[in-house]
Design a protein around this motif. Structure first.
Motif, PDB file in Angstrom:
ATOM      1  N   GLU A 294      36.893  46.267  40.124  1.00 17.52           N
ATOM      2  CA  GLU A 294      36.327  45.283  41.146  1.00 17.52           C
ATOM      3  C   GLU A 294      36.557  43.484  40.878  1.00 17.52           C
ATOM      4  O   GLU A 294      37.015  43.234  40.449  1.00 17.52           O
ATOM      5  CB  GLU A 294      34.169  45.192  40.932  1.00 17.52           C
ATOM      6  CG  GLU A 294      33.365  43.944  40.803  1.00 17.52           C
ATOM      7  CD  GLU A 294      32.175  44.184  40.208  1.00 17.52           C
ATOM      8  OE1 GLU A 294      30.777  43.620  41.180  1.00 17.52           O
ATOM      9  OE2 GLU A 294      31.968  44.635  39.116  1.00 17.52           O
ATOM     10  N   TRP A 295      36.697  43.236  42.386  1.00 20.51           N
ATOM     11  CA  TRP A 295      37.540  41.735  42.322  1.00 20.51           C
ATOM     12  C   TRP A 295      35.654  41.386  41.743  1.00 20.51           C
ATOM     13  O   TRP A 295      35.418  41.390  42.953  1.00 20.51           O
ATOM     14  CB  TRP A 295      38.247  41.447  43.952  1.00 20.51           C
ATOM     15  CG  TRP A 295      38.483  39.916  43.828  1.00 20.51           C
ATOM     16  CD1 TRP A 295      39.568  39.951  42.807  1.00 20.51           C
ATOM     17  CD2 TRP A 295      38.211  38.959  44.739  1.00 20.51           C
ATOM     18  NE1 TRP A 295      39.927  38.167  43.023  1.00 20.51           N
ATOM     19  CE2 TRP A 295      38.699  38.155  44.032  1.00 20.51           C
ATOM     20  CE3 TRP A 295      37.451  39.060  45.084  1.00 20.51           C
ATOM     21  CZ2 TRP A 295      38.721  37.012  45.005  1.00 20.51           C
ATOM     22  CZ3 TRP A 295      36.625  37.911  45.903  1.00 20.51           C
ATOM     23  CH2 TRP A 295      37.857  37.407  45.831  1.00 20.51           C
ATOM     24  N   VAL A 296      36.238  39.773  41.287  1.00 16.19           N
ATOM     25  CA  VAL A 296      35.269  38.921  41.060  1.00 16.19           C
ATOM     26  C   VAL A 296      36.034  37.172  41.349  1.00 16.19           C
ATOM     27  O   VAL A 296      37.149  36.957  40.774  1.00 16.19           O
ATOM     28  CB  VAL A 296      34.290  39.366  39.940  1.00 16.19           C
ATOM     29  CG1 VAL A 296      33.123  38.029  39.521  1.00 16.19           C
ATOM     30  CG2 VAL A 296      34.019  40.496  39.866  1.00 16.19           C
TER      31      VAL A 296
ATOM     32  N   GLY B 284      36.830  51.693  43.102  1.00 14.42           N
ATOM     33  CA  GLY B 284      36.346  50.522  42.992  1.00 14.42           C
ATOM     34  C   GLY B 284      35.057  50.809  42.215  1.00 14.42           C
ATOM     35  O   GLY B 284      34.145  49.463  42.350  1.00 14.42           O
ATOM     36  N   GLU B 285      34.321  51.652  42.136  1.00 15.77           N
ATOM     37  CA  GLU B 285      33.585  51.758  40.779  1.00 15.77           C
ATOM     38  C   GLU B 285      33.905  51.157  39.411  1.00 15.77           C
ATOM     39  O   GLU B 285      33.177  51.137  38.505  1.00 15.77           O
ATOM     40  CB  GLU B 285      33.557  53.538  40.815  1.00 15.77           C
ATOM     41  CG  GLU B 285      32.284  53.826  41.888  1.00 15.77           C
ATOM     42  CD  GLU B 285      31.660  55.199  42.053  1.00 15.77           C
ATOM     43  OE1 GLU B 285      30.414  55.293  41.726  1.00 15.77           O
ATOM     44  OE2 GLU B 285      32.333  55.953  42.688  1.00 15.77           O
TER      45      GLU B 285
ATOM     46  N   ASN C 279      34.572  48.177  35.450  1.00 13.83           N
ATOM     47  CA  ASN C 279      33.792  48.154  35.077  1.00 13.83           C
ATOM     48  C   ASN C 279      33.807  49.582  34.422  1.00 13.83           C
ATOM     49  O   ASN C 279      32.694  50.571  34.077  1.00 13.83           O
ATOM     50  CB  ASN C 279      32.959  48.761  36.086  1.00 13.83           C
ATOM     51  CG  ASN C 279      32.186  47.327  36.860  1.00 13.83           C
ATOM     52  OD1 ASN C 279      32.273  46.171  35.734  1.00 13.83           O
ATOM     53  ND2 ASN C 279      32.540  47.262  38.018  1.00 13.83           N
TER      54      ASN C 279
END
Length: 71
Positions: A64-66, A60-61, A6
């Motif tokens: 990101e794990w999806v 974490g910003e 991101n």
């Protein structure tokens, strides 16, 4: 499963260009673009640290794990 980057979102939030981030963290704009577009296979912790310090964010910003996305 996949890791989503991101970095583009964070750059917009901080009103910063790829070139400005690259200069601030000491890597080439091309390498920032590779990270931003999710084409990188790895990232050094020192680079992630510099990104987070420069953008005033948490890892974490940026990453990101999806579940359920193609890699």
């Amino acid at each position: 499963m996949a890791i989503r980057v991101n970095l583009d979102v964070m750059l917009v939030k901080r009103k910063m260009s790829v070139s400005e981030l690259a200069e601030a963290i000491g890597i080439t704009p091309v390498n920032v673009s590779v990270l931003k577009n999710g084409r990188a296979k790895a990232i050094r912790f020192s680079t992630l640290d510099a990104i987070c310090e420069t953008l005033h964010c948490q890892p974490g910003e940026v990453l990101e794990w999806v579940d359920g996305e193609d890699e």
